[in-house]
Design a protein around this motif. Structure first.
Motif, PDB file in Angstrom:
ATOM      1  N   ALA A 198      -6.974  18.737  -1.057  1.00 19.98           N
ATOM      2  CA  ALA A 198      -7.250  20.057  -1.320  1.00 19.98           C
ATOM      3  C   ALA A 198      -6.467  21.122  -0.452  1.00 19.98           C
ATOM      4  O   ALA A 198      -5.775  22.038  -0.907  1.00 19.98           O
ATOM      5  N   LEU A 199      -6.043  20.992   0.843  1.00 12.49           N
ATOM      6  CA  LEU A 199      -5.453  21.555   1.672  1.00 12.49           C
ATOM      7  C   LEU A 199      -4.095  21.703   1.179  1.00 12.49           C
ATOM      8  O   LEU A 199      -3.347  22.637   1.259  1.00 12.49           O
ATOM      9  N   MET A 200      -3.564  20.363   0.921  1.00 12.70           N
ATOM     10  CA  MET A 200      -2.044  20.334   0.757  1.00 12.70           C
ATOM     11  C   MET A 200      -1.787  21.143  -0.504  1.00 12.70           C
ATOM     12  O   MET A 200      -0.941  21.799  -0.872  1.00 12.70           O
TER      13      MET A 200
ATOM     14  N   VAL B  55       6.039  40.851   2.735  1.00 14.31           N
ATOM     15  CA  VAL B  55       4.829  40.139   2.377  1.00 14.31           C
ATOM     16  C   VAL B  55       4.979  38.851   1.975  1.00 14.31           C
ATOM     17  O   VAL B  55       4.186  37.886   2.435  1.00 14.31           O
ATOM     18  N   THR B  56       5.822  38.632   0.988  1.00 12.23           N
ATOM     19  CA  THR B  56       5.785  37.375   0.225  1.00 12.23           C
ATOM     20  C   THR B  56       6.365  36.382   1.231  1.00 12.23           C
ATOM     21  O   THR B  56       6.171  34.952   0.989  1.00 12.23           O
ATOM     22  N   VAL B  57       7.554  36.525   1.845  1.00 15.49           N
ATOM     23  CA  VAL B  57       8.200  35.693   2.964  1.00 15.49           C
ATOM     24  C   VAL B  57       6.998  35.005   3.781  1.00 15.49           C
ATOM     25  O   VAL B  57       6.902  33.942   4.374  1.00 15.49           O
ATOM     26  N   THR B  58       6.169  36.083   4.217  1.00 22.97           N
ATOM     27  CA  THR B  58       4.918  35.645   5.121  1.00 22.97           C
ATOM     28  C   THR B  58       4.004  34.791   4.316  1.00 22.97           C
ATOM     29  O   THR B  58       3.522  33.956   4.919  1.00 22.97           O
ATOM     30  N   GLY B  59       3.838  35.050   3.065  1.00 22.49           N
ATOM     31  CA  GLY B  59       2.996  34.209   2.392  1.00 22.49           C
ATOM     32  C   GLY B  59       3.570  32.678   2.145  1.00 22.49           C
ATOM     33  O   GLY B  59       3.003  31.917   2.264  1.00 22.49           O
ATOM     34  N   GLU B  60       4.938  32.852   2.114  1.00 24.22           N
ATOM     35  CA  GLU B  60       5.655  31.520   2.003  1.00 24.22           C
ATOM     36  C   GLU B  60       5.380  30.759   3.311  1.00 24.22           C
ATOM     37  O   GLU B  60       5.159  29.373   3.219  1.00 24.22           O
ATOM     38  N   CYS B  61       5.654  31.544   4.708  1.00 23.82           N
ATOM     39  CA  CYS B  61       5.447  30.869   5.828  1.00 23.82           C
ATOM     40  C   CYS B  61       3.796  30.231   5.905  1.00 23.82           C
ATOM     41  O   CYS B  61       3.690  29.282   6.457  1.00 23.82           O
ATOM     42  N   LEU B  62       2.946  30.765   5.417  1.00 25.06           N
ATOM     43  CA  LEU B  62       1.617  30.397   5.328  1.00 25.06           C
ATOM     44  C   LEU B  62       1.269  29.309   4.312  1.00 25.06           C
ATOM     45  O   LEU B  62       0.759  28.233   4.905  1.00 25.06           O
ATOM     46  N   GLY B  63       1.903  29.187   3.330  1.00 31.11           N
ATOM     47  CA  GLY B  63       1.940  28.088   2.657  1.00 31.11           C
ATOM     48  C   GLY B  63       2.564  26.702   2.989  1.00 31.11           C
ATOM     49  O   GLY B  63       2.036  25.589   3.251  1.00 31.11           O
ATOM     50  N   CYS B  64       3.687  26.881   3.798  1.00 26.57           N
ATOM     51  CA  CYS B  64       4.213  25.876   4.675  1.00 26.57           C
ATOM     52  C   CYS B  64       3.132  25.324   5.442  1.00 26.57           C
ATOM     53  O   CYS B  64       3.295  24.083   5.772  1.00 26.57           O
ATOM     54  N   PHE B  65       2.806  26.317   6.379  1.00 26.66           N
ATOM     55  CA  PHE B  65       1.874  25.918   7.429  1.00 26.66           C
ATOM     56  C   PHE B  65       0.910  25.167   6.888  1.00 26.66           C
ATOM     57  O   PHE B  65       0.437  23.992   7.497  1.00 26.66           O
TER      58      PHE B  65
ATOM     59  N   THR C 141       0.813  23.277   4.162  1.00 25.39           N
ATOM     60  CA  THR C 141       0.995  21.899   3.810  1.00 25.39           C
ATOM     61  C   THR C 141       1.477  21.177   5.079  1.00 25.39           C
ATOM     62  O   THR C 141       1.038  19.930   4.841  1.00 25.39           O
ATOM     63  N   GLY C 142       2.065  21.511   6.024  1.00 29.13           N
ATOM     64  CA  GLY C 142       2.370  20.884   7.189  1.00 29.13           C
ATOM     65  C   GLY C 142       0.938  20.303   7.905  1.00 29.13           C
ATOM     66  O   GLY C 142       0.968  19.179   8.406  1.00 29.13           O
ATOM     67  N   LEU C 143       0.038  21.173   7.971  1.00 27.07           N
ATOM     68  CA  LEU C 143      -1.256  21.103   8.601  1.00 27.07           C
ATOM     69  C   LEU C 143      -1.813  19.801   7.934  1.00 27.07           C
ATOM     70  O   LEU C 143      -2.511  19.138   8.657  1.00 27.07           O
ATOM     71  N   SER C 144      -1.799  19.844   6.533  1.00 25.95           N
ATOM     72  CA  SER C 144      -2.545  18.748   5.820  1.00 25.95           C
ATOM     73  C   SER C 144      -2.017  17.410   6.132  1.00 25.95           C
ATOM     74  O   SER C 144      -2.433  16.444   6.266  1.00 25.95           O
TER      75      SER C 144
END
Length: 480
Positions: free
Chosen positions: A374-376, A344-354, A356-359
């Motif tokens: 705000a997105l970043m 679950v937490t690695v999936t959350g990390e993946c979301l955080g990176c996504f 940040t990259g999207l911003s």
């Protein structure tokens, strides 16, 4: 034939609703192995948490201290880059010797004393530095202490805590590392770098004082044959009026049997019977670092600047969710298990990176510019929160649990060294990757986290609710 006979004595058999050892280990599902919290256990956890907090403060020091050190000492960017990165060299040296050192001289009695001395010397060297050489020497010393900490803290905690508390206590203590990184950012944004070095020494002094009052690891004492001290240490940890006879017998029986195997040699770990454990250990270390933690940790200021977010605002917003995340993680790890929470937490990390990259993508395209900061910031907060929830601690917990005590030193050194090498690799390549593509950098980190979820699902075992002896006997294929 001798190994086969020994294997049978360690064989774990499944019974409905529980796991038991077939060589007369007694009932490991009740009694002392599932003990409650005692004052000595809490004190031991607090003292080792000071070591973890000190290590995280080392990692978080360089970012807020950068401008002050460069201005006061007249360092070039290249000289400061050496100061920032030399910690990883010290860390790798400490990592390589950490396992053997703790095996030979003990977890608490000597190794924690040594790492604390290196911490204190390092902070004093930085505080009194008038030029680059003493600054670098201090940072190298701090890195060496941190390298020892990464192995000895989870190992010591896993060996002193009962099975029903092992995950929660170790999770909280190891989560002090990412928390103290944020604390260093926050304090460093309002005081100068020399004062920040003195503050970094405070948990080291607490550790120094606390080591006088906590026991050595009972399992290490049993391993080296100090039976009276082993029983005394176990009794202190479990409580004066608790019957420890079953747990003590389990530990002694397992230790005596496992020591009939030839003495620990690092090359033994590359045999087929240990291959799965080694792949899991190294894979978890790679996953923890290649998720991009040090890209965030060492270059947080630069990320905030790119996002157009004031540093102090960014540090405060990022730090706030960490304490509830650490608390929640310590509860969930024993409820849902290491493996599930890690996925679950690695999936959350993946979301955080996504996020940040999207911003960065939106920023480059000049789309939705008013919402980009705000997105970043949301991406960084999500990443740091999920890291504190599980990724920062669970890999170390699993590594401290899965290897037999005769192989733990060598295996711990290998895994720890891999972690520090990956730490250096991420730190070294981050600026080059950001120069190539800020968005691409965080999408790469997110992709590594996604692959990590698959790795955990396929290979990582669940260790919740079992004693170390049960875990190691069931996972080590000495029986084959």
């Amino acid at each position: 034939m001798e190994d086969e006979e020994l294997a049978k004595s360690l064989l774990v058999t499944q019974q409905p609703g529980n796991i038991r050892i077939s060589n007369g280990f007694g009932s490991n599902d009740t009694g002392a192995s599932a003990s409650g919290v005692t004052t000595v256990l809490l004190l031991s956890a607090f003292v080792t948490a000071c070591s973890a907090f000190a290590g995280g403060f080392v990692a978080g020091y360089s970012a807020p201290a950068e401008s002050g050190i460069i201005d006061d000492l007249g360092l070039s960017v290249a000289e400061y880059s050496v100061f920032g990165s030399i910690m990883t060299i010290g860390g790798m040296i400490g990592a390589v010797i950490s396992g053997k050192l703790a095996d030979i001289i003990g977890r608490k009695n000597q190794t924690m004393w040594i790492l604390d001395i290196f911490y204190i010397m390092g902070w004093l060297a930085i505080y009194f530095a008038k030029g680059a050489w003493l600054l670098d020497l201090g940072r190298l010393s701090l890195g060496f202490g941190f390298g020892l900490t990464c192995y000895v803290v989870p190992t010591y905690l896993s060996e002193i805590t009962p099975k029903n508390l092992r995950g929660g206590i170790t999770s909280v203590c190891m989560a002090m590392m990412p928390l103290s990184v944020s604390v260093a950012y926050l304090i460093g944004s309002v005081i100068n770098w020399r004062a920040l070095a003195l503050i970094g020494a405070i948990p080291c002094l607490l550790l120094l004082f606390g080591l006088f009052f906590i026991p050595e690891s009972p399992r290490w004492l049993a391993k080296i044959g100090r039976e009276k001290e082993f029983e005394a240490a176990l009794q202190r940890l479990r409580g004066k009026n608790v019957n420890i006879s079953d747990e003590a017998a389990d530990i002694k029986d397992y230790t005596e049997n496992i020591q009939k195997i030839p003495e620990d040699k690092i090359l033994d770990l590359f045999q087929q019977k240990y291959a799965h454990l080694l792949i899991v250990g190294i894979g978890l270390m790679v996953l923890q670092q290649f998720g991009g933690l040090n890209g965030y940790a060492y270059y947080m200021n630069e990320i905030f600047e790119l996002a157009g977010v004031p540093s102090i605002t960014g540090f405060i917003v990022v730090s706030i969710p960490q304490i509830p995340a650490i608390t929640l993680g310590s509860i969930l790890i024993e409820k849902f298990g290491r493996r599930t929470l890690l996925m679950v937490t690695v999936t959350g990390e993946c979301l955080g990176c996504f996020l940040t990259g999207l911003s960065f993508v939106l920023q480059n395209l000049n789309w939705w510019m008013e919402a980009t900061p705000a997105l970043m910031l949301s991406g960084i907060v999500v990443f740091e929160a999920f890291y504190s929830l599980g990724v920062g601690s669970i890999p170390w917990i699993i590594i401290s649990e899965i290897f037999p005590i005769t192989k733990k030193g060598s295996a711990g050194s290998i895994c720890n060294a891999v972690n520090w090498f990956c730490n250096w690799l991420v730190s070294f390549t981050f600026n080059f990757l950001v120069e190539w593509s800020p968005a691409g950098t965080f999408f790469i980190y997110g992709s590594m986290s996604f692959l990590g979820v698959l790795f955990i699902a396929k290979l990582v075992p669940e260790t919740k609710g079992r004693t170390l002896e049960e875990i190691q006997a069931s996972l080590t294929h000495i029986l084959q």
